[in-house]
Design a protein around this motif. Structure first.
Motif, short mmCIF file in Angstrom:
data_model
loop_
_atom_site.label_atom_id
_atom_site.label_comp_id
_atom_site.label_asym_id
_atom_site.label_seq_id
_atom_site.Cartn_x
_atom_site.Cartn_y
_atom_site.Cartn_z
N UNK A 27 0.69 -1.24 0.08
CA UNK A 27 -0.03 -0.02 0.03
C UNK A 27 0.78 1.15 -0.08
N UNK A 28 1.42 1.47 -1.23
CA UNK A 28 2.41 2.48 -1.13
C UNK A 28 2.37 3.43 -2.54
N UNK A 29 3.49 4.37 -2.21
CA UNK A 29 3.92 5.13 -3.46
C UNK A 29 5.36 4.91 -3.49
N UNK A 30 6.03 4.53 -4.43
CA UNK A 30 7.42 4.28 -4.59
C UNK A 30 8.08 4.53 -5.91
N UNK A 31 9.44 4.84 -5.95
CA UNK A 31 10.02 4.70 -7.28
C UNK A 31 11.34 3.99 -7.27
N UNK A 32 11.62 3.41 -8.29
CA UNK A 32 12.51 2.09 -8.60
C UNK A 32 13.44 2.75 -9.80
N UNK A 33 14.89 2.70 -9.66
CA UNK A 33 15.65 3.13 -10.60
C UNK A 33 16.64 1.97 -11.02
N UNK A 34 16.96 1.68 -11.83
CA UNK A 34 17.87 0.30 -12.53
C UNK A 34 18.68 0.89 -13.62
N UNK A 66 18.04 1.10 -7.36
CA UNK A 66 17.48 1.97 -6.14
C UNK A 66 16.01 1.77 -5.87
N UNK A 67 15.63 1.74 -4.62
CA UNK A 67 14.17 1.80 -4.26
C UNK A 67 14.02 2.83 -3.44
N UNK A 68 13.11 3.95 -3.66
CA UNK A 68 12.80 4.96 -3.04
C UNK A 68 11.23 5.27 -2.35
N UNK A 69 11.12 5.13 -1.31
CA UNK A 69 9.80 4.93 -0.85
C UNK A 69 9.25 6.42 -0.24
N UNK A 96 15.51 -10.09 3.21
CA UNK A 96 13.92 -9.42 3.12
C UNK A 96 14.21 -8.38 4.57
N UNK A 97 14.06 -7.04 3.83
CA UNK A 97 13.84 -5.98 4.50
C UNK A 97 12.59 -5.16 4.51
N UNK A 98 12.15 -4.24 5.40
CA UNK A 98 11.00 -3.62 5.27
C UNK A 98 11.28 -2.06 4.98
N UNK A 99 11.04 -1.50 4.06
CA UNK A 99 11.03 -0.28 3.35
C UNK A 99 10.20 0.77 3.89
N UNK A 100 10.36 1.67 4.53
CA UNK A 100 9.33 2.65 5.06
C UNK A 100 9.42 3.98 4.51
N UNK A 101 8.48 4.83 4.57
CA UNK A 101 8.43 6.10 4.09
C UNK A 101 9.57 6.91 4.60
N UNK A 102 9.87 7.74 3.37
CA UNK A 102 11.01 8.40 3.45
C UNK A 102 12.64 7.90 3.43
N UNK A 103 12.45 6.40 3.20
CA UNK A 103 13.68 5.79 3.20
C UNK A 103 14.30 5.23 1.67
N UNK A 104 15.44 4.94 1.51
CA UNK A 104 15.76 4.53 0.27
C UNK A 104 16.81 3.42 0.32
#
Length: 571
Positions: A238-245, A252-255, A273-281
């Protein structure tokens, strides 16, 4: 909430169909209603999503959809199965005796959901075979997404083109060489892709990114949407995120909002496996299976596009009105030292058109050449109420003026050559207001401009304009002899209170803010005006009332510095 195991099982199957991209609109709405009404269902839903993401972590392919006809055949085959043979062990050490044993097979009732659940759990090997045999052929007929918009989009294959409404089919590689494309899946996932990029959608809930930048905004129905690269997977919760390759393997994954499961490593034996949360990359390379924290950059990714207005929005929180005066869309596409020729009501990027002074008067003129500018006018109240919008809004609070102005409203704190004043970058309190570091509208007295807020709202959907802020002041560059062909030789600038100017801000023809008797030696005035969702026309104007200024109105150089509309998410 659940009255039986059957109801609970049915709910679980619908959730699985949602995550796998099979569910229809009715099933989605049924799940939504159940989640709203039942805490038990919400708890189960979280468990299902966690299990689903864990299965994806070890890269298990999706189970192929089992249709009703297959389910019925499995039921009938089980009913008609022959009697089994039972092996009986004698007490003495004798050989195993085989005898026929007949069992009366009772007529049992099987639900389709029970059969599907049985197949999903007990027939894993069969499922793998089916996947290897049929998955690609089936997925190729799946409409994985629909093109919402495309801006300057060019593709590596010159025979390929996409426009609004076109379908993107599963497992069809898309190579975007220039521009931008915006897609929407049936599961309410909005995906914006920026060139250069290569990707494909294996189905409605999975995107394989070979290289490039993508931004995903995932609605409630799209939870579980996954972006794959060759060294990581990002599973949405349930997110908005950006992925760059990039093409060398760096990912890169930016949450931006919410959270997601970040699974790193290109081998299932070395996955983490890690949890990526708002404002993290997080970033990861092919050479290392461990992800590292990196600085988040929310504006690195294009979040939405609008081909009508040529708008590329990267998450900026404001829109620039000066940029719109310069022919732009508020996001930096306008041209410096261009603007509106007031006496014509036309846009021009020829600075020479802004060098003359006029005393001509015209009623309100619509500016058809600029999409976000409604029109321009001369704020002279000596002729009665002044029209301030194309919809007929008028304002009666303007004074009588001498209607003598330099022709135009300019993007930038730039004064063109006019009479003995040389072209120069203007100053406020001695500081040059350079472009593009500083945004500004230069609007010489006896001029006004009206912006169309309704059209501006179309630039960034799902956001509202909550405030208008700016700083108003008169340039003090007039005290710099270098800006005059014939220096004025000011003796004491603090004594020159005769250079004055007033300004007003109107919304739909009603006064919201004003400044009176501003001089070049006064500190610029900051203001912040609240805007309502139904506000349509925003007007700014400057003028010198008759009897003020002692004939020095031509030396008043009003600036609206950093004129911004602030955006707030509707959610």
């Amino acid at each position: 909430m659940f009255n039986s195991k059957y109801e609970k099982k049915q709910f679980g199957l619908k959730v699985l169909k949602l995550l796998e991209g099979w569910a229809g609109r009715d099933e989605f709405e049924e799940v939504q209603d159940t989640l709203r009404e039942s805490p038990e269902a919400r708890a189960l839903y979280k468990k299902y999503v966690n299990v689903y993401s864990t299965l994806k972590e070890i890269n298990i392919s999706s189970i192929p959809k089992i249709d009703d006809e297959l389910a019925e055949k499995i039921i009938e085959a089980e009913k008609r199965a022959p009697a089994i043979r039972k092996c009986r062990q004698e007490k003495e050490k004798q050989g195993c005796l085989i005898e026929d044993v007949h069992y009366d097979i009772p007529k049992r009732q099987y639900s389709k959901s029970s059969v599907i659940a049985f197949v999903l759990s007990a027939a894993a090997m069969l499922a793998i075979v089916l996947i290897l045999t049929f998955a690609d052929r089936t997925n190729q007929s799946i409409r994985a997404a629909v093109v919402e918009d495309a801006l300057n989009a060019q593709f590596s294959d010159s025979s390929v083109s996409f426009s609004s409404g076109d379908s993107i089919w599963a497992n069809n590689k898309v190579s975007l060489s220039e521009g931008y494309i915006e897609l929407k899946t049936p599961n309410d996932v909005l995906i914006t892709v920026e060139a250069p990029a290569e990707f494909d959608l294996s189905k409605q809930s999975d995107l394989q990114l070979d290289y490039g930048r993508i931004y995903a905004k995932v609605g409630d129905q799209g939870i579980g949407f996954t972006v794959h690269t060759d060294n990581m997977r990002l599973i949405d919760l349930g997110t908005e995120f950006g992925v760059y390759k990039d093409k060398k393997g760096w990912t890169e994954a930016h949450m931006i909002k919410g959270k997601a499961a970040f699974i790193s490593g290109n081998s299932w034996l070395k996955k983490a496996k890690r949890e990526l949360t708002k404002g993290k990359a997080l970033g990861i390379s092919n050479a290392n299976s461990d992800a590292v924290e990196i600085n988040p950059d929310p504006e690195e990714f294009v979040r939405s596009i609008n081909s009508k207005f040529k708008a590329v929005w990267r998450g900026q929180e404001t829109l620039d009105l000066a940029d719109m005066v310069g022919g732009g869309n508020g996001l930096g596409t306008g041209k410096y030292k261009s603007g509106i020729v007031t006496i014509k009501g036309e846009y021009s990027d020829d600075i020479k058109e802004f060098e003359s002074v006029t005393t001509e008067y015209e009623d309100y003129l619509a500016v058809d050449s600029l999409p976000f500018i409604d029109g321009v006018f001369m704020p002279d109240g000596g002729r009665g109420p002044v029209k301030v919008s194309s919809q007929g809004h008028t304002f009666s609070g303007l004074p009588d003026t001498n209607v003598r102005y330099r022709v135009g409203v300019l993007n930038g704190a730039y004064h063109p050559r006019s009479g003995k004043v040389l072209p120069h970058v203007m100053t406020l309190q001695g500081v040059k207001q350079r472009y593009p570091e500083t945004s500004a509208i230069y609007i010489h007295p006896e001029q006004g401009v009206t912006f169309d807020l309704e059209k501006i709202r179309g630039i960034v959907p799902n956001f509202r304009m909550s405030r208008f802020t700016a700083k108003f002041g008169l340039s003090d560059s007039i005290f710099n002899d270098a800006v005059f062909a014939e220096p004025e030789k000011w003796q004491d600038k603090s004594g020159f209170k005769s250079i004055v100017c007033d300004m007003q801000v109107l919304v739909d023809g009603k006064l919201r803010f004003e400044v009176n008797n501003q001089t070049p030696v006064d500190k610029p005035v900051d203001f912040d005006i609240r805007l309502n969702p139904k506000d349509r026309f925003l007007t700014i104007c400057s003028f010198v009332p008759m009897g003020k200024g002692a004939g020095n109105a031509g030396l008043a150089m009003p600036l609206f510095v950093n004129p911004k509309l602030h955006l707030d998410s509707l959610k």
